[in-house]
Design a protein around this motif. Structure first.
Motif, PDB file in Angstrom:
ATOM      1  N   LEU A  57       0.891  -0.983   0.155  1.00 42.70           N
ATOM      2  CA  LEU A  57       0.017   0.212   0.161  1.00 42.70           C
ATOM      3  C   LEU A  57       0.920   1.418  -0.176  1.00 42.70           C
ATOM      4  N   PRO A  58       0.003   2.207  -0.129  1.00 38.19           N
ATOM      5  CA  PRO A  58       1.314   2.885  -0.322  1.00 38.19           C
ATOM      6  C   PRO A  58       2.227   3.852   1.016  1.00 38.19           C
ATOM      7  N   ASP A  59       1.655   3.399   1.974  1.00 38.07           N
ATOM      8  CA  ASP A  59       2.279   3.900   3.687  1.00 38.07           C
ATOM      9  C   ASP A  59       3.147   2.253   3.556  1.00 38.07           C
ATOM     10  N   GLY A  60       3.893   1.669   2.938  1.00 37.08           N
ATOM     11  CA  GLY A  60       4.581   0.734   2.934  1.00 37.08           C
ATOM     12  C   GLY A  60       3.562  -0.713   3.667  1.00 37.08           C
ATOM     13  N   THR A  61       2.440  -0.281   4.117  1.00 44.65           N
ATOM     14  CA  THR A  61       2.070  -1.289   4.970  1.00 44.65           C
ATOM     15  C   THR A  61       1.511  -2.419   3.639  1.00 44.65           C
ATOM     16  N   THR A  62       1.414  -3.606   3.906  1.00 47.27           N
ATOM     17  CA  THR A  62       1.039  -4.640   3.470  1.00 47.27           C
ATOM     18  C   THR A  62      -0.383  -5.730   2.947  1.00 47.27           C
ATOM     19  N   ARG A  63      -0.959  -5.871   2.207  1.00 45.19           N
ATOM     20  CA  ARG A  63      -2.095  -6.416   2.191  1.00 45.19           C
ATOM     21  C   ARG A  63      -2.218  -8.194   1.118  1.00 45.19           C
ATOM     22  N   GLN A  64      -2.622  -9.244   2.101  1.00 42.22           N
ATOM     23  CA  GLN A  64      -2.600 -10.477   1.313  1.00 42.22           C
ATOM     24  C   GLN A  64      -3.601 -10.985   0.588  1.00 42.22           C
ATOM     25  N   TYR A  65      -3.429 -11.357  -0.676  1.00 45.06           N
ATOM     26  CA  TYR A  65      -4.845 -11.130  -1.404  1.00 45.06           C
ATOM     27  C   TYR A  65      -3.745 -13.157  -2.688  1.00 45.06           C
ATOM     28  N   SER A  66      -5.390 -13.344  -2.364  1.00 43.55           N
ATOM     29  CA  SER A  66      -4.636 -15.216  -2.794  1.00 43.55           C
ATOM     30  C   SER A  66      -4.607 -15.010  -4.816  1.00 43.55           C
ATOM     31  N   LEU A  67      -4.138 -15.667  -5.373  1.00 33.35           N
ATOM     32  CA  LEU A  67      -3.992 -15.730  -6.875  1.00 33.35           C
ATOM     33  C   LEU A  67      -5.171 -16.489  -7.099  1.00 33.35           C
ATOM     34  N   CYS A  68      -5.789 -15.399  -8.343  1.00 33.20           N
ATOM     35  CA  CYS A  68      -7.092 -16.770  -8.808  1.00 33.20           C
ATOM     36  C   CYS A  68      -6.833 -17.170 -10.265  1.00 33.20           C
ATOM     37  N   GLY A  69      -5.772 -16.045 -10.996  1.00 27.73           N
ATOM     38  CA  GLY A  69      -5.135 -16.386 -12.185  1.00 27.73           C
ATOM     39  C   GLY A  69      -4.884 -18.189 -12.701  1.00 27.73           C
ATOM     40  N   ASP A  70      -4.321 -18.149 -14.203  1.00 25.99           N
ATOM     41  CA  ASP A  70      -4.427 -18.935 -14.818  1.00 25.99           C
ATOM     42  C   ASP A  70      -2.586 -19.053 -14.144  1.00 25.99           C
ATOM     43  N   ARG A  71      -2.030 -20.225 -13.234  1.00 28.95           N
ATOM     44  CA  ARG A  71      -1.023 -20.582 -12.960  1.00 28.95           C
ATOM     45  C   ARG A  71       0.175 -20.668 -14.113  1.00 28.95           C
TER      46      ARG A  71
END
Ligand code: FES
Length: 327
Positions: A57-71
């Motif tokens: 994120l712009p403030d340097g913190t992070t968020r986790q999101y699962s990959l849901c596309g074509d591996r």
């Protein structure tokens, strides 16, 4: 019994990439998908079903999101993000701030929810928990495994990728919006342990808890879950200070009840990555060389906790007077 996530025994370090938002699409009420690629068209890091990326994120913190596309698409990542009004700002940034053409920092991928080989899979997804399941279904199809998906959500309109799934897979996908069917009928789906079957569940905490309870009589390691939000943690086993030896740093620190092992180690000069600092992402995993950790995370499987050879120091603490960490 619950089995959770198999983890490698060493912490990983992958510097963030600067990726471009190639596309942003509404895929359900309150859910947008992002397709990310490298601005120079470079190949991206490989991943496996169940993996997630860290979005910076712009403030340097992070968020986790699962990959849901074509591996098997080596040049783009896809994630889907639910707008969470009560969240900490990550989903609002994605929904309102990010636009096609923007650059975004991406760490990982990491995988703490891997799809282990099995003859048969039962996937249970609640809401945005469908995201890691999509590439798992692709993998199950690829290897010819049997599978079924039980997919719950508040309403049909809120359930991302619902139409694609039912169109592609027909009766193997059971879409069960709560406003039409009520809560998922877990008793019917899980009352009898099925041979050679792994149950994978991702969704809100109450669903995970209900599935864990419904699978209590299944063979060990039948169930694997992924938790996006921190579980409600019980009190630490000990409320007195303990010592942590940082073997590679060559220092020993005293960890008082008001400080995490992670922060105590950092203050002593140890380098340890972190992301969520809530025990849910697995980024801070460290090997334990001595002592008995008090595991308080939502990442490790039961057998990994029992082994006691690694821990998540952002939330976990110590049973013993002294821990020795490979830091
Ligand atoms: Fe996410 Fe520790 S930083 S589990």
């Amino acid at each position: 019994m619950v089995a959770h996530n198999l983890l490698p025994a060493i912490p990983r370090s992958t510097p963030a990439l600067s990726l471009r938002v190639r596309a942003k699409d509404a895929v359900a009420d309150g859910v947008v998908s992002l397709t990310l690629d490298h601005p120079d068209g470079l190949r991206l890091r490989d991943w496996t079903p169940g993996a997630h990326i860290d979005l910076v994120l712009p403030d340097g913190t992070t968020r986790q999101y699962s990959l849901c596309g074509d591996r098997w698409d080596a040049h783009s990542y896809r994630i889907a993000v639910l707008r969470e009004p009560a969240g900490r700002g990550g989903s609002a940034y994605v929904h309102d701030g990010l636009m096609p053409g923007d650059r975004v920092g991406v760490g990982g991928p990491h995988n703490h929810f891997p799809l282990v080989p099995a003859d048969r899979y039962l996937f249970i997804a609640g809401g945005i928990g469908i995201t890691p399941v999509l590439p798992m279904i692709q993998q199950a199809e690829l290897v010819g495994a049997e599978w079924q998906l039980l997919y719950g959500g508040c309403t049909r309109a809120s359930m991302a990728f619902r139409t694609d799934l039912t169109r592609a897979h027909g009766e193997r996908v059971r879409v069960r919006p709560q406003d039409e069917y009520g809560l998922l009928d877990l008793a019917a789906w899980l009352s009898t342990p099925a041979p050679a079957t792994r149950v994978y569940c991702c969704g809100p905490a109450p669903l995970l808890t209900a599935v864990q309870e419904a699978c209590a009589h299944w063979p060990d390691h039948s169930l694997r879950t992924e938790r996006f939000a921190a579980a409600v943690r019980s009190e630490p086993v000990r409320r007195t200070p303990f010592e942590v030896e940082l073997r590679r740093t060559g220092r020993t620190v005293t960890v008082t009840p008001d400080v995490s092992v992670l922060h105590a180690a950092r203050r002593a000069g140890a380098e340890v990555l972190s992301s969520c600092e809530q025990g849910t992402c697995g980024t801070c995993l460290v090997p334990v060389l001595g002592g008995t950790p008090d595991h308080r995370d939502a990442v490790l499987a039961d057998h990994e906790r029992a082994a006691g050879d690694c821990m998540l120091p952002c939330v976990s603490r110590s049973h013993s007077d002294r821990l020795v960490l490979d830091l």
